[in-house]
Design a protein around this motif. Sequence first.
Motif, short mmCIF file in Angstrom:
data_model
loop_
_atom_site.label_atom_id
_atom_site.label_comp_id
_atom_site.label_asym_id
_atom_site.label_seq_id
_atom_site.Cartn_x
_atom_site.Cartn_y
_atom_site.Cartn_z
N ALA A 360 0.44 -1.29 0.03
CA ALA A 360 0.15 -0.31 -0.09
C ALA A 360 0.46 1.39 0.21
CB ALA A 360 -0.79 -0.21 1.08
N GLU A 361 0.56 2.19 -0.47
CA GLU A 361 1.39 3.40 -0.85
C GLU A 361 1.58 4.07 0.39
OE1 GLU A 361 0.62 6.06 -4.35
OE2 GLU A 361 0.53 4.71 -5.47
N SER A 362 0.05 4.23 1.69
CA SER A 362 0.45 4.92 2.97
C SER A 362 1.68 4.62 3.50
CB SER A 362 -0.67 4.97 3.52
OG SER A 362 -1.29 3.39 3.41
N ILE A 363 1.35 2.61 2.93
CA ILE A 363 2.68 2.19 4.52
C ILE A 363 3.87 1.92 3.97
CG2 ILE A 363 2.97 0.05 5.33
CD1 ILE A 363 1.19 1.36 6.11
N VAL A 364 4.26 2.10 2.48
CA VAL A 364 5.64 2.36 1.45
C VAL A 364 5.86 3.76 1.76
CG1 VAL A 364 6.30 2.64 -0.53
CG2 VAL A 364 5.15 -0.02 -0.39
N SER A 365 5.35 4.88 1.85
CA SER A 365 5.68 5.72 2.01
C SER A 365 6.46 6.22 3.43
CB SER A 365 4.85 6.87 1.54
OG SER A 365 4.81 8.81 2.07
N TYR A 366 5.42 5.80 4.66
CA TYR A 366 6.08 6.07 6.30
C TYR A 366 7.17 5.03 6.27
CZ TYR A 366 4.56 6.03 10.81
OH TYR A 366 5.01 7.11 11.71
N LEU A 367 7.32 3.86 5.50
CA LEU A 367 8.62 2.70 6.47
C LEU A 367 9.05 3.53 5.86
CD1 LEU A 367 7.40 -0.80 5.45
CD2 LEU A 367 8.11 0.10 7.32
N THR A 435 -4.95 -5.77 8.54
CA THR A 435 -5.07 -4.85 8.01
C THR A 435 -4.26 -3.72 7.42
OG1 THR A 435 -6.66 -3.03 9.18
CG2 THR A 435 -8.02 -5.46 8.54
N VAL A 436 -4.52 -2.36 6.73
CA VAL A 436 -4.03 -1.75 6.05
C VAL A 436 -3.73 -0.53 7.03
CG1 VAL A 436 -3.47 0.60 4.53
CG2 VAL A 436 -3.93 -1.89 3.75
N ASP A 437 -5.36 -0.14 7.98
CA ASP A 437 -5.42 1.23 9.13
C ASP A 437 -4.81 0.59 10.35
OD1 ASP A 437 -6.74 2.36 7.91
OD2 ASP A 437 -8.57 1.75 8.42
N GLU A 438 -5.13 -1.18 11.00
CA GLU A 438 -4.14 -1.67 12.09
C GLU A 438 -2.45 -1.66 12.15
OE1 GLU A 438 -4.41 -5.37 15.06
OE2 GLU A 438 -5.87 -4.75 12.94
N MET A 440 -1.21 0.47 10.26
CA MET A 440 -0.91 1.97 9.78
C MET A 440 -0.75 2.34 11.92
SD MET A 440 1.07 4.45 8.40
CE MET A 440 0.73 4.50 7.21
N MET A 441 -1.78 2.21 12.09
CA MET A 441 -1.46 2.31 13.44
C MET A 441 -0.45 1.90 14.26
SD MET A 441 -3.60 4.66 13.95
CE MET A 441 -5.81 4.87 13.36
N ARG A 442 0.08 0.49 14.59
CA ARG A 442 0.94 -0.14 15.19
C ARG A 442 2.31 0.71 14.79
NH1 ARG A 442 0.02 -6.18 15.88
NH2 ARG A 442 -2.36 -5.97 16.76
N LEU A 443 2.41 1.10 13.34
CA LEU A 443 3.94 1.95 12.97
C LEU A 443 3.60 2.93 13.63
CD1 LEU A 443 3.80 0.58 9.21
CD2 LEU A 443 4.80 -0.40 10.98
N MET A 444 2.64 4.14 14.36
CA MET A 444 2.24 5.17 13.93
C MET A 444 2.71 5.13 16.01
SD MET A 444 0.11 6.55 12.13
CE MET A 444 -0.68 8.63 12.96
N ALA A 445 2.40 4.38 16.56
CA ALA A 445 2.62 3.75 18.07
C ALA A 445 4.23 3.62 17.78
CB ALA A 445 1.33 2.79 18.57
#
Length: 613
Positions: A360-367, A435-438, A440-445
């Motif tokens: 997912a682009e949001s995950i790739v960008s955040y990583l 999921t993508v949201d979960e 992303m939330m764990r990465l942000m946490a």
Amino acid sequence: CFWLLLLLFCAGSHEYGSETIPGPAFNPASHPTPVPTSSSSSSSSAFRPVMPSRQIVERQPRMLDFRVEYRDRNVDVVLEDSCTVGEIKQILENELQIPVSKMLLKGWKTGDVEDSTVLKSLHLPKNNSLYVLTPDLPPPSSSSHASALQESLNQNFMLIITHREVQREYNLNFSGSSTIQEVKRNVYDLTSIPVRHQLWEGWPTSATDDSMCLAESGLSYPCHRLTVGRRSSPAQIREQSEEQSTDVHMVSDSDGDDFEDATEFGVDDGEVFGMASSALRKSPMMPENAENEGDALLQFTAEFSSRYGDCHPVFFIGSLEAAFQEAFYVKARDRKLLAIYLHHDESVLTNVFCSQMLCAESIVSYLSQNFITWAWDLTKDSNRARFLTMCNRHFGSVVAQTIRTQKTDQFPLFLIIMGKRSSNEVLNVIQGNTTVDELMMRLMAAMEIFTAQQQEDIKDEDEREARENVKREQDEAYRLSLEADRAKREAHEREMAEQFRLEQIRKEQEEEREAIRLSLEQALPPEPKEENAEPVSKLRIRTPSGEFLERRFLASSKLQIVFDFVASKGFPWDEYKLLSTFPRRDVTQLDPNKSLLEVKLFPQETLFLEAKE
């Protein structure tokens, strides 16, 4: 066979889709309390249980930052992710004085979106860049366009160029006056892909000529993303077309109605075919008994790209120790979290996790912004054993045992690692049923925990650098003081040596003059008596100090005897001149071989000694 595969997939999704999953990674009570040794205590503190997913999902809305560019203006907008795209346009209408109906908001990674789209559904990172187009409004005047073009020529463009084959990014700075041809030549130097074989993606439609400068090409300022790869040869194109035709025949042999009905059960055709194709692939993600980790990860990256596309995290190419060095052992401001992706081809969740979550682009960008991502394939037993050995060495036995007890269908795993002063701590272990949201939330946490620790490390590092700077300044001042003292001492020693040398010369000269004076004094003829048969001349000589030297000389004596007499008294004739008064004349200029009678210094005369200039 199809229905059996479908039932197995649905059962696996139901089993691993619950909110809390018991297992060694999430239930600390499932492990007996280890003996409190030094190694086990450090390993236990390096692993944290994962919080239930519902607590993470129900967090407060995120704040998103948008930088919107319109012609020569930039507008910063901050909104919650629960807002819509239309609310951004309303804010821009007040800032730019442009009606919403005349405004096109571009730059979304997912393509054009509706005004009613909720930002949360786009899975955006925290910082975003957009731009506004107004095709229905008249363009600015030619003079302003010329000034804007001149300004762009003086600006620097950051080109983020991704090399597709090796999945490596290059951040290159070019001035606005540089041409597209110059960019391509520089890329040839970096990638060894000749300009004629370069296949580009991301250039604006207006960039039609390689001689065009970057300021005129329509690139996004200040940065623009491009992708370059090697153009396929005709032989490779024929092989790809043959493979595609083979795949078409394989699909046509199956029952199309069965796959149409599969969507009724919530299973997408692409997922089913993706699982089947990934199971039939001959090329493994990583060679068995991989000795060189860098070569193994090169094959992993290439195979991952061929399976799931080019949009995926940038995997670090190198050993796990090298990834530690890149992430942890740098300055505190440059440190990042380490994300370890553990792949397993035999898990039913692998294809969905890779294609829908990890790519997912949001995950790739955040990583890419906040993590160093390292990967390993646990499909082969030899590679699994090697990773467990590395895990036990770097993270301790608790984490290694947790990964060892994971079942195949619980893979893939995503380990979030934070480096500390004395050990490496595992902040989170994310399983594939997410999921993508979960995710992303764990990465942000994890990022929040890391940021708090990073601020402390930055403070400690700044204080340590300040202390070191003070110490360096003190050491430098002390060194300069020592050098100044040494230079002063050496100058004094040189001065004393020079004085001693001059004193020695002066003494030698005085001794020499005294020896000459004594020799002259001894060589003088005896002074005649006043009553003498021969004529006698009486000379009275006044010295510069006012004293008088008186002596009698025979009138027949040579003038040189008078000079020797004066020199024997400390007035050598080469330093002093002997003057007569009436008439005034310099006696030292006369012939020293003449007699006193001949030079008219008879019967008496008063002379004056005067130093020569």
